[in-house]
Each structure stands twice: as structure tokens, then as C-alpha cells.
Write an enzyme that holds these catalytic residues in place. Structure first.
Site, PDB file in Angstrom:
ATOM      1  N   LYS A  39       0.860  -1.185   0.000  1.00 51.38           N
ATOM      2  CA  LYS A  39       0.000   0.000   0.000  1.00 51.38           C
ATOM      3  C   LYS A  39       0.895   1.234   0.000  1.00 51.38           C
ATOM      4  O   LYS A  39       1.732   1.411   0.883  1.00 51.38           O
ATOM      5  CB  LYS A  39      -0.892   0.000   1.251  1.00 51.38           C
ATOM      6  N   LYS A  71     -10.147  12.844   7.878  1.00 52.18           N
ATOM      7  CA  LYS A  71      -9.661  12.502   9.209  1.00 52.18           C
ATOM      8  C   LYS A  71      -9.651  13.741  10.093  1.00 52.18           C
ATOM      9  O   LYS A  71      -9.541  14.861   9.597  1.00 52.18           O
ATOM     10  CB  LYS A  71      -8.209  11.981   9.113  1.00 52.18           C
ATOM     11  N   ASP A 116       1.811   6.602   5.308  1.00 48.40           N
ATOM     12  CA  ASP A 116       0.825   5.600   4.893  1.00 48.40           C
ATOM     13  C   ASP A 116       1.255   4.869   3.609  1.00 48.40           C
ATOM     14  O   ASP A 116       0.516   4.052   3.079  1.00 48.40           O
ATOM     15  CB  ASP A 116      -0.542   6.277   4.715  1.00 48.40           C
ATOM     16  N   ARG A 135      -7.356  -0.707   1.099  1.00 41.37           N
ATOM     17  CA  ARG A 135      -7.880  -1.933   0.487  1.00 41.37           C
ATOM     18  C   ARG A 135      -8.289  -1.690  -0.969  1.00 41.37           C
ATOM     19  O   ARG A 135      -8.239  -2.603  -1.789  1.00 41.37           O
ATOM     20  CB  ARG A 135      -9.046  -2.474   1.340  1.00 41.37           C
TER      21      ARG A 135
END
Ligand code: BES
Ligand code: ZN
Ligand code: ZN
Length: 504
Positions: free
Chosen positions: A270, A282, A293, A356
Site C-alpha cells: 500500500k 480525518k 501511509d 484496500r
């Protein structure tokens, strides 16, 4: 830092400091420590006698040799109880030592091969752990500091020399050093990539960094630009990129020593170079942490750097799905339905569950490229921190035998993992009313980390697969042994060891 091996006597080889060692409870030191003790007129034995040196884990005592040995400093490191001593202890000891010896006047350090003498451990693995510990333990992210020196207490060890008296062990030690250096430098690359803030680590820059790793290591390299991804039908990946002004990139690195179709192993990462959450934005507090991330992608790039250097006889594919996740007038909105490369329709109910979505298409691509086994690695869920904290990362799998191999690979690396269940009962949590699948679980039914894995499992289908959710261990608040502050680099060395476990 350079790490090398030299045959000789630790008391007479020039260095700014020499490191010897002591197991807990030993009163008459032998081996290299015994030689140092004799050179110093029994000073080490005297310290033991006085009770000022016990050999406990973490104990570091410095003696000034005043001309009785060539190095001006003789450092005695406690090894702890011999029955508890292992490669993890060596790695952490080595890391703690290089940090403790970070002083202006210390540039060259000699050390005994902890564990390889009286410890009775495998010399190659001891040397590997020493090299790993030293290189991982001295890591700091200083790129944006004007005065790096101040940050390092005025000094940095330039060379660590493992001194071995026994000529017959030198070759094995050298082999271990070469492996440890490759593994640790690759992990530090991952740390550098992931610690770098998002304005300096866009998908374009990260792809360029990967290209350089590939070129240096003789790997194939390919980038899918947004138009290519569009053509392949990667609607899930592109839905995350829609809100960003930075072009998304799907990258591939291929290591193919074997002349046969496909890959024995695919590593899929990812690579969200910044995760604002998108329209499901967020909260402001700690959002800066989302610059990391992309650690999953940085981890597979790091693993490929080490694989290219160490050359296991196994075809390995790495894919990184790189994009920002931003809100904007063109961003994906909650409720939108998109279609992944394999035709699966996805209802996006929360744009912050974007990892995902990018992994779905990356995995589809891996399958198209005939990946026989897949490992995906991702900072996927906050829920994994609730479950496991920052001590270990989660393993979820559709294949117990494959997962067991990764677990043993992690153990070799000194990393802790924990399995979470994949019972069929969880499948219904990703059922959507309007599409084939939805990207978050059902309200109030929990199991956030498992839901993430269940979503991804839809795309791997029958391919043996392991999902590593590293969100909890991604960003460490303090250094501990080989673990640095900031991005830990966990999962990199285990993936390399896994490649070796699969080699034929
Ligand atoms: N990147 C985050 C997960 C994360 C959180 C990583 C904290 C590191 C530290 C991920 O994209 C995310 O936001 N996940 C959501 C999923 C939820 C909306 C189903 C989460 O965990 O809250
Ligand atoms: Zn998110
Ligand atoms: Zn994310």
C-alpha cells in the site's frame, strides 16, 4: 557505517574503542575478554570482584586502557544469562552499543563476535545480527536537520570491525556481515522513504526512487501511469487518486533468476503517500502521521533491494500502488460505486478505507502477472493498534502453511507477529446492498482489521496469500534496540527471509 571482519587480537588492533563482552555470572573472563583482562592487568576481573560489573543485559562499562592496549577505550558489554542469549539479544546489544558509543572521538570501533565464541552460536548468524543491529540501531532520520552532528551527540561511528582470533571462522563471519548489511541497509531505505514527508515523497518521487533501486539491482521496472491503469480497468485504485493533484502510479519491480512463467512470490504494498481520509476526512490531530501511509510500498521496495543484493533462487514480483488520498471537487464520495480490474463492483462507504481499494487492483495485476503466492503489506487499519499496540503486527491468511513460513521468517528477523482469524462468518461484514462488496464493515460489528483482510481476500481468490497489517508498528514513539524512532521498517527483513524459504 562500514562493517567488516578482521583476524587478530582485539587488544592490539587500532580503534577508538574496542568492545569485549561478559555473560552474567562469569567471574573469570575467557576468550577475547580474557585477553583484554590480561592486557589491562586484571582490571576487568577486578571490576567483577568489586561488583561493578555483572554481565547483565544492557550493562556497558568503559575502561581507559592508558597504553596497556592499542585502543584507548575498552568497553565491556553485558550479555545477560547465557541460556537466554540468542540472535535477537545480539542484534539489540549491537544497536544499543553503537548508540552508547556515539561520541565525537569515536569513529572506528572493534568488537568481538558476540555469541560466536563461548556463546556457541552460529558465527555467520552472529555476525549478521551484529551488522543488522549496528546499522539499524544507528539509523536516524536527519534529512531536514541543518546540523546533523548536533543530533548525533557530535559523532557517528564510521567503521565497525568484528575481530576474530580464530582464522577458520573469518569467512563465515564475512558472509554474515554481507547479509546483515544488505538486510539492514534495505530496511533503512524503507525507513527513509516512509519517514519523508509527503511534499517530498509524492507518488512520482517514490516511483523514481523505486526505479533507482531497480536499476542499481538489475531488476525489471515498470510504471503504470493513470491512463495505463484506466486501460487495465483499475477503477478501484483510480477512485482513490481522483481527489489528488498528484498523478498516481502503479509500479512493478521484477526479480527473475528462474526462466519460467510467473512468480513464486509477489510482494504488494500500500503506497498512500498521504492519507487525509478523502471526503471522509480525518480529524486534524496527528494527521501528519499519515505521511507514512506508504510504508507498505516502501517495505516492498526495501525488500526488493535486499533480494537483488542477496539473490535467492526464486522469482519475486513487487507491486506498489502509489497515490495520495485527498478531498477535492473531483474526489470520490461516500456511496460511490467503482469497479476493480477483475470486474468486482465496490461500494465505497468510507473514503478513508482507501488502502484496500488500491490493494485490490494491485493484487489483480499480480494475478494477471501469474503470481503463485501473494504477500500484501499495508498500514491498513487503526483497529490493529487497538488489538496489538506497537509490539507486533497482524498476519491474516487464507493458507496456514504459507503463513507459518512467514511467521518463521519474522522470528529469524526478531520481529513479533500475531495471527487474526479469517472465519467465513466474517464474510458477511463486507456484503453490500448495492454492489458486490463494500469497503467498510457493518456498523457496530467491530473486527476492523479482519474486515480489511476479508475485503482483500476477495481479490486474491484461491492464490495462497498473507496480509500484513503493519499500521500499529509503523510509527514508533521511541527507539528500542534495533527499532528506530519513527518508521520501524518491520516486515522488510521477514519478506526477504521468506523469499529465501521459497527458493529452490
Ligand atoms: N491509513 C489508515 C490506517 C492507519 C491508522 C494507519 C493509523 C496508521 C495509523 C487507513 O487508511 C484508515 O484510515 N483506515 C480506517 C478504516 C475505516 C474507515 C474502516 C481506520 O482504521 O479508521
Ligand atoms: Zn485511510
Ligand atoms: Zn490509509
Amino acid at each position: 557505517m562500514e562493517v567488516r571482519v578482521q583476524q587478530g587480537d582485539i587488544t592490539s588492533i587500532a580503534a577508538d574503542a574496542a568492545i569485549v563482552n561478559l555473560f552474567e555470572g562469569v567471574t573469570a573472563p575467557g576468550g577475547g575478554t580474557g585477553a583484554a583482562d590480561r592486557a589491562l592487568g586484571g582490571a576487568i576481573s577486578r571490576l567483577i570482584e568489586l561488583g561493578d560489573l555483572k554481565g547483565k543485559t544492557g550493562e556497558i562499562v568503559t575502561l581507559y586502557t592508558e597504553g596497556r592496549a592499542t585502543p584507548p577505550r575498552m568497553v565491556v558489554a553485558g550479555l545477560g544469562k547465557s541460556e537466554e542469549f540468542d540472535y535477537d539479544a545480539i542484534r539489540n546489544l549491537s544497536a544499543n552499543l553503537v548508540r552508547a558509543l556515539r561520541k565525537p572521538g569515536i569513529k572506528t570501533v572493534t568488537t568481538l563476535a558476540h555469541g560466536a565464541g563461548i556463546g556457541g552460536l552460529n558465527p555467520r548468524l552472529c555476525a549478521r545480527a551484529i551488522a543488522e543491529g549496528a546499522i539499524l540501531g544507528s539509523y536516524r532520520f536527519t534529512r531536514f536537520k541543518k546540523n546533523n552532528d548536533q543530533n548525533n551527540n557530535g559523532g557517528e561511528i564510521e567503521a565497525l570491525v568484528i575481530v576474530e582470533h580464530d582464522e577458520s571462522k573469518v569467512a563465515e563471519l564475512e558472509e554474515g556481515v554481507a547479509q546483515g548489511v544488505a538486510l539492514a541497509e534495505a530496511t533503512n531505505l524503507t525507513r527513509d522513504l516512509a519517514n519523508t514527508p509527503s511534499n517530498h515523497m509524492t507518488p512520482t518521487i517514490l516511483a523514481e526512487q523505486a526505479r533507482q533501486v531497480a536499476e542499481a539491482g538489475g531488476l525489471e521496472f515498470e510504471v503504470l501511469e493513470e491512463a495505463d491503469a484506466e486501460q487495465k480497468g483499475m477503477g478501484s485504485f483510480l477512485s482513490v487518486a481522483r481527489g489528488s493533484a498528484e498523478p498516481a502510479k502503479m509500479i512493478r519491480m521484477s526479480y527473475r533468476p528462474r526462466d519460467e512463467e510467473g512468480y513464486d512470490l509477489a510482494l504488494v504494498g500500500k503506497g498512500i503517500t498521504f492519507d487525509t481520509g478523502g471526503i471522509s476526512i480525518k480529524p486534524a490531530a496527528n494527521m501528519d502521521a499519515m505521511k507514512a501511509d506508504m510504508t507498505g510500498a516502501a517495505s516492498v521496495i526495501g525488500a526488493m533491494k535486499a533480494i537483488a543484493a542477496l539473490k535467492p533462487n526464486v522469482n519475486v514480483l513487487a507491486i506498489g500502488a502509489l497515490t495520495e488520498n485527498m478531498p477535492s471537487g473531483t474526489a470520490t464520495k461516500p456511496g460511490d460505486v467503482v469497479t476493480a480490474m477483475d470486474g468486482t463492483s465496490i461500494e465505497i462507504l468510507n473514503t478513508d478505507a482507501e488502502g484496500r481499494l488500491v490493494l485490490a487492483d494491485a493484487i489483480c495485476w499480480a494475478r494477471e502477472l501469474v503470481a503463485k503466492r501473494i504477500v500484501d503489506v499495508a498500514t491498513l487499519t487503526g483497529a490493529v493498534t487497538t488489538a496489538l499496540g506497537d509490539v507486533c503486527y497482524a498476519i491474516l491468511t487464507n493458507n496456514d502453511e504459507f503463513a507459518a513460513r512467514l511467521e518463521s521468517a519474522a522470528q529469524v528477523a526478531g520481529e513479533k507477529t500475531w495471527r487474526l482469524p479469517m472465519y467465513k462468518d466474517y464474510d458477511e461484514l463486507v456484503k453490500s446492498d448495492v454492489a458486490d462488496i463494500k469497503n467498510i464493515g457493518t456498523a457496530n460489528r467491530g473486527a476492523g482489521t479482519i474486515v480489511g483482510a476479508k475485503f482483500i481476500e476477495r481479490f486474491v481468490r484461491d492464490t495462497p496469500w498473507i496480509h500484513l497489517d503493519i499500521a500499529g508498528v509503523d510509527n514508533m514513539s521511541s527507539e528500542k534496540g534495533w527499532i528506530s524512532k519513527g518508521v520501524s521498517g518491520m516486515s522488510v527483513r521477514p519478506m526477504v527471509h521468506l523469499a529465501f524459504l521459497m527458493a529452490r
